[in-house]
Design an enzyme around this catalytic site. Structure first.
Site, PDB file in Angstrom:
ATOM      1  N   GLY A 122      -0.520   5.313   8.584  1.00 46.56           N
ATOM      2  CA  GLY A 122      -0.165   5.221  10.001  1.00 46.56           C
ATOM      3  C   GLY A 122      -0.837   3.753  10.188  1.00 46.56           C
ATOM      4  N   GLN A 123      -0.429   3.205  11.448  1.00 44.06           N
ATOM      5  CA  GLN A 123      -0.846   2.097  12.246  1.00 44.06           C
ATOM      6  C   GLN A 123      -1.461   2.262  13.597  1.00 44.06           C
ATOM      7  OE1 GLN A 123       2.959  -0.169  12.139  1.00 44.06           O
ATOM      8  NE2 GLN A 123       2.481  -1.107   9.957  1.00 44.06           N
ATOM      9  N   GLY A 124      -2.567   1.561  13.634  1.00 45.58           N
ATOM     10  CA  GLY A 124      -3.217   1.543  14.892  1.00 45.58           C
ATOM     11  C   GLY A 124      -3.564   0.221  15.501  1.00 45.58           C
ATOM     12  N   GLY A 125      -4.445   0.189  16.802  1.00 47.81           N
ATOM     13  CA  GLY A 125      -4.707  -1.175  17.097  1.00 47.81           C
ATOM     14  C   GLY A 125      -5.489  -2.058  16.055  1.00 47.81           C
ATOM     15  N   GLN A 126      -6.120  -1.377  15.125  1.00 53.80           N
ATOM     16  CA  GLN A 126      -7.225  -2.381  14.466  1.00 53.80           C
ATOM     17  C   GLN A 126      -6.540  -2.383  13.250  1.00 53.80           C
ATOM     18  OE1 GLN A 126      -9.950  -3.225  15.992  1.00 53.80           O
ATOM     19  NE2 GLN A 126      -9.410  -1.985  17.922  1.00 53.80           N
ATOM     20  N   THR A 165      -3.706  -1.246   9.519  1.00 53.83           N
ATOM     21  CA  THR A 165      -2.730  -0.202   9.083  1.00 53.83           C
ATOM     22  C   THR A 165      -3.364   0.442   7.786  1.00 53.83           C
ATOM     23  OG1 THR A 165      -0.926  -1.903   9.057  1.00 53.83           O
ATOM     24  CG2 THR A 165      -0.551  -0.119   7.649  1.00 53.83           C
ATOM     25  N   VAL A 166      -3.361   1.928   7.977  1.00 51.88           N
ATOM     26  CA  VAL A 166      -4.022   2.508   6.799  1.00 51.88           C
ATOM     27  C   VAL A 166      -3.042   3.100   5.861  1.00 51.88           C
ATOM     28  CG1 VAL A 166      -5.210   4.942   6.713  1.00 51.88           C
ATOM     29  CG2 VAL A 166      -5.391   3.601   8.670  1.00 51.88           C
ATOM     30  N   LYS A 215      -7.864   1.375   4.826  1.00 53.03           N
ATOM     31  CA  LYS A 215      -7.554   0.686   6.141  1.00 53.03           C
ATOM     32  C   LYS A 215      -7.538  -0.948   6.269  1.00 53.03           C
ATOM     33  CE  LYS A 215      -8.943   0.314  10.768  1.00 53.03           C
ATOM     34  NZ  LYS A 215      -9.764   0.844  12.293  1.00 53.03           N
ATOM     35  N   ASP A 242     -13.532   5.257  22.281  1.00 50.27           N
ATOM     36  CA  ASP A 242     -12.058   5.406  22.323  1.00 50.27           C
ATOM     37  C   ASP A 242     -11.489   7.040  21.885  1.00 50.27           C
ATOM     38  OD1 ASP A 242      -9.156   4.732  22.564  1.00 50.27           O
ATOM     39  OD2 ASP A 242      -9.166   3.614  20.758  1.00 50.27           O
TER      40      ASP A 242
END
EC number: 2.7.11.-
Length: 642
Positions: free
Chosen positions: A439-443, A445-446, A460, A559
Site C-alpha cells: 500500500g501507499q500513504g502520505g508518508q 510506500t509499504v 515502509k 490521524d
C-alpha cells in the site's frame, strides 16, 4: 631291398590316414578371437617356454588341434621338470614366436630326430641303410606348419650319404668321405663341405618330408664307424666337423617350422581391429596391428602382426600394446625422449640461457598478475570506502544525528530492536519491487518482505523528504520504539543507510479496516458481525487509552481513521501510521503545528484553535465508531444534499 619297399608302402598308408584326419580337422569354422584379458585362466608357459595364442595348454586355450600343446613331465631331466609337446606332430617345443613386421609367419622350433647308422653295438657291422620314422610330416593338408628355408640337411660321418625323401621320391641329399692324409688339426678345423660332413639346403617347393635315409658308400663299413643325419636350423648346424657320436648321444636336432594363421575369415579378422595392408604400403603410428595376404605352397592366406612400435599378440583383441621406447635405450642423446603411440620423439634439452628466458617470462607474468590483482584490490577498497562514506552521509541526512539526540533526550528509554542494513532489506523486498507493494500513504510506500530467517515483515520506505520533514520520520521512530501494546503495530527496526529512510514493522496480513467496511470483494469473505465491530471498537479505544495515559510520555496520534486501523490474522485491531504523531510533556498542554490529519476525521475545534489535544484523537475515534455502526464513509457525495 624288398624290406625298404615294404617300409615305403607303410609310410604312404600312414600318411594317407593322417591326411584324412587333417581334412576333417580343417573343416571346422574359425572361432572368434579371444580378448587379451579373457584367457587369464589359461597356462601360458611350460618348462620355461612361452605359449602364446593360438597355441595353448588345455581346453578352450588354443585355436584348434594343430595348436594344442601338452605339458608333460620330463623323463630325462631333473625330477618335476616339464616340457611342452605339440600334440598333432608329437614333437617337443623349444620356443614359439609370433609374426612381426620383418617375418610374416610365426616360428616354432622343435626337437627333430637324428637318424644314425653304425652308432650302436647292434648295428656297427650292418651294411643296410637306416631311415628315421615319418614324424617330420608336418606339412599335410590343413596343417599350418611348413619347413622354412632356414633349415638344411646335415650328415656327419665317413663313406655314407644321406637322402631326404618325401611321399613321391627323393628330394635331395649329400655325401661325405674321409681321407686319411689329413691331419687331426685339419679335420677339427675343416668346414662341413664334404669331408666327414656334408649339408644341403631344402627347396621350399618340395616340403613334404617323410624321413631321412643313410646309405653306406664304402666297401668297408666297419672301418667307417658311426654316421648321423638330421634336419636342423642353420644356426644349429655344425660350423666345424664334430664327431657323429656327439649328435647320436644328444638324440635330437633343432628344426625350424614356420606356421601361419589364416585370418581370411572376416568373422575373426574384423574384431581384431587390425588394418588391412598390401605389401610395402605404409601405415599410421596409431595402427597397432596390420593384416596382409601372403602365399605359400599353392595357397593364399591372410596373416596379422603387431606394427613397429607395438608388441604383443595380434591374434587377440587389443593384444598389441605400445612399446615405451623411452624406458630403455633411445637415440635422443642429450635431448628429452617423449613416448608417443607407436613411436617417440626427441625434444631439445633446455639450455641455461633458455632457462633464464623462461624464468624471466615467469617473473614478468607474475608481476603483471600481481599488478592486476593490486588494481582490483585498490578498486574494491575505494568502492568499499565510497560506500561507507555514502552510508554515513545517508545516515546523517536521514536524521541519524537527530535520532541520537532524541535517544539522549529520552534518557535512553528508546529500545530499538534492530538496525537493518540496506543490502538486507533490498534482498528481502527483491530490490523494492513493485510486485511487493502492500500500500501507499502520505508518508511513504509499504512493501512486503521476507528476512533471511524466513520472517515476513512490512517494510515502509518513506518518500523523499526534506530536512524540514525529517523530524516527522524520527518522531515516528522514537514514538513506536516506546510503544509495547498488542493493539499497536510493533516496530521491528529501521535503516538509515538508504537514500530515503526505511522502517521495518511486523506484518499485518488482513489489510485495513476501511477495506473491510466499504470494499466488497471475494477476498473480503470475513463477516463483520456486531460482535466483531464491538470488539474492534474496544481494541481501538484501548490503544488510544494506552497512548494518552499509559505510555511513558503521552502520545497524540493525530490521524485516527479506518485506513490506519489494520487487522491481524485473528482480525484484531492494530493502530498504525504514526507519521504525524506528537508526544507532550506534563508541563506542555499543546503543540502549535501545521494542520495534520484527514478531513472527515478532524476535530472542528482544531481548525479554529490549531491546538491538538487528546480530545482531538477521541473525536476522530468517534467518527470511526459511527463508521463501524453505520458502514458509511465520513465523506460521501450521497449526503451532500442532506
Amino acid at each position: 631291398m624288398k624290406k625298404t619297399k615294404t617300409y615305403q608302402v607303410f609310410c604312404i598308408a600312414a600318411l594317407s590316414v593322417l591326411t584324412l584326419q587333417l581334412i576333417n580337422g580343417s573343416s571346422a569354422a574359425t572361432p572368434p578371437p579371444p580378448n587379451s584379458n579373457s584367457s587369464t585362466s589359461c597356462n601360458r608357459a611350460c618348462g620355461g617356454v612361452s605359449i602364446p595364442f593360438p597355441f595353448g595348454i588345455g581346453k578352450d586355450c588354443y585355436l584348434n588341434g594343430w595348436y594344442e600343446v601338452i605339458c608333460n613331465t620330463s623323463t630325462s631331466g631333473s625330477s618335476g621338470t616339464t616340457v611342452p609337446f605339440l600334440s598333432r606332430i608329437n614333437s617337443e617345443v623349444v620356443n614359439i614366436s609370433l609374426p612381426d613386421g620383418k617375418k610374416l609367419y610365426g616360428v616354432v622350433h622343435i626337437k627333430g630326430p637324428v637318424t644314425s647308422l653304425g652308432c650302436s653295438s647292434s648295428s656297427s657291422s650292418s651294411q643296410v641303410s637306416e631311415m628315421s620314422l615319418p614324424n617330420l610330416n608336418v606339412t599335410g593338408r590343413g596343417s599350418p606348419y611348413f619347413l622354412t628355408d632356414e633349415n638344411c640337411l646335415v650328415m656327419v660321418g665317413c663313406g655314407t650319404k644321406a637322402l631326404m625323401k618325401d611321399i613321391e621320391s627323393e628330394i635331395l641329399g649329400c655325401e661325405s668321405s674321409c681321407e686319411d692324409s689329413k691331419s687331426s688339426e685339419e679335420v677339427t678345423n675343416s668346414k662341413c663341405d664334404g669331408y666327414k660332413c656334408c649339408q644341403a639346403r631344402i627347396p621350399l617347393e618340395r616340403p613334404q618330408v617323410i624321413g631321412i635315409n643313410i646309405e653306406n658308400t664304402s666297401a668297408t663299413r666297419g672301418k667307417e664307424g658311426c654316421s648321423v643325419a638330421f634336419l636342423t636350423n642353420k644356426r644349429y648346424a655344425p660350423m666345424n666337423v664334430t664327431e657323429p657320436e656327439q649328435f647320436h648321444a644328444g638324440g635330437y636336432a633343432v628344426v625350424e617350422l614356420g606356421w601361419y594363421f589364416d585370418t581370411s575369415d572376416s568373422r575373426y579378422r574384423n574384431p581384431l581391429g587390425c588394418r588391412n595392408m598390401t605389401r610395402y604400403s605404409s601405415y599410421s603410428s596409431f595402427d597397432k596391428c596390420s593384416c596382409e595376404y601372403d602365399y605359400f605352397s599353392g595357397m593364399s592366406y591372410r596373416i596379422c602382426y603387431c606394427n613397429y612400435g607395438y608388441t604383443g599378440n595380434p591374434y587377440l583383441r587389443h593384444g598389441c600394446i605400445d612399446i615405451d621406447e623411452c624406458e630403455g635405450h633411445h637415440n635422443c642423446g642429450e635431448g628429452t625422449c617423449v613416448n608417443m603411440p607407436g613411436t617417440h620423439s626427441c625434444e631439445p634439452k633446455i639450455t641455461k640461457p633458455e632457462k633464464a628466458s623462461v624464468l624471466q617470462g615467469v617473473l614478468i607474468s607474475l608481476g603483471v598478475l600481481l599488478f592486476v590483482l593490486g588494481i582490483l584490490g585498490l578498486y574494491k577498497f575505494i568502492k568499499k570506502r565510497t560506500r561507507i562514506i555514502r552510508n554515513k552521509n545517508f545516515f546523517k541526512r536521514n536524521g541519524g544525528l537527530l535520532l541520537k539526540q532524541q535517544l539522549i533526550t529520552k534518557n535512553g528509554n528508546v529500545d530499538m530492536s534492530r538496525i537493518f542494513s540496506s543490502k538486507e532489506l533490498k534482498k528481502a523486498t527483491d530490490n523494492f519491487s513493485m510486485n511487493r507493494v502492500l500500500g501507499q500513504g502520505g508518508q511513504g510506500t509499504v512493501y512486503k518482505g521476507m528476512l533471511a530467517e524466513g520472517r515476513i515483515v512490512a517494510v515502509k520506505r518513506s518518500k523523499v523528504v526534506g530536512e524540514g520533514k525529517m523530524e516527522e520520520f524520527i518522531n515516528e521512530v522514537v514514538l513506536l520504539s516506546q510503544i509495547n501494546h498488542r493493539n499497536i503495530v510493533k516496530l521491528l527496526g529501521c535503516c538509515l543507510e538508504t537514500e530515503v529512510p526505511v522502517l521495518v514493522y511486523e506484518y499485518i496480513p488482513n489489510g485495513d479496516l476501511f477495506k473491510r467496511l466499504h470494499e466488497k470483494s471475494e477476498s473480503n469473505d470475513y463477516t463483520m458481525t456486531w460482535e466483531v465491530r464491538l470488539r474492534i471498537a474496544i481494541e481501538i479505544a484501548g490503544a488510544l487509552s494506552y497512548m494518552h495515559s499509559a505510555a511513558s510520555i503521552p502520545i497524540y496520534h493525530r490521524d485516527i481513521k479506518t485506513t490506519n486501523i489494520l487487522l491481524d490474522e485473528k482480525y484484531r485491531a492494530k493502530v498504525s501510521d504514526f507519521g504525524t504523531s506528537r508526544s507532550i510533556t506534563i508541563a506542555q498542554t499543546h503543540l502549535t503545528t501545521l494542520v495534520a490529519g484527514t478531513f472527515g476525521y478532524m476535530d472542528p475545534e482544531y481548525f479554529l484553535s490549531s491546538q491538538y489535544t487528546d480530545k482531538s484523537d477521541v473525536y476522530s475515534f468517534g467518527v470511526v465508531l459511527v463508521e463501524l455502526i453505520t458502514g458509511e464513509k465520513p465523506l460521501s457525495r450521497k449526503r451532500i444534499g442532506n
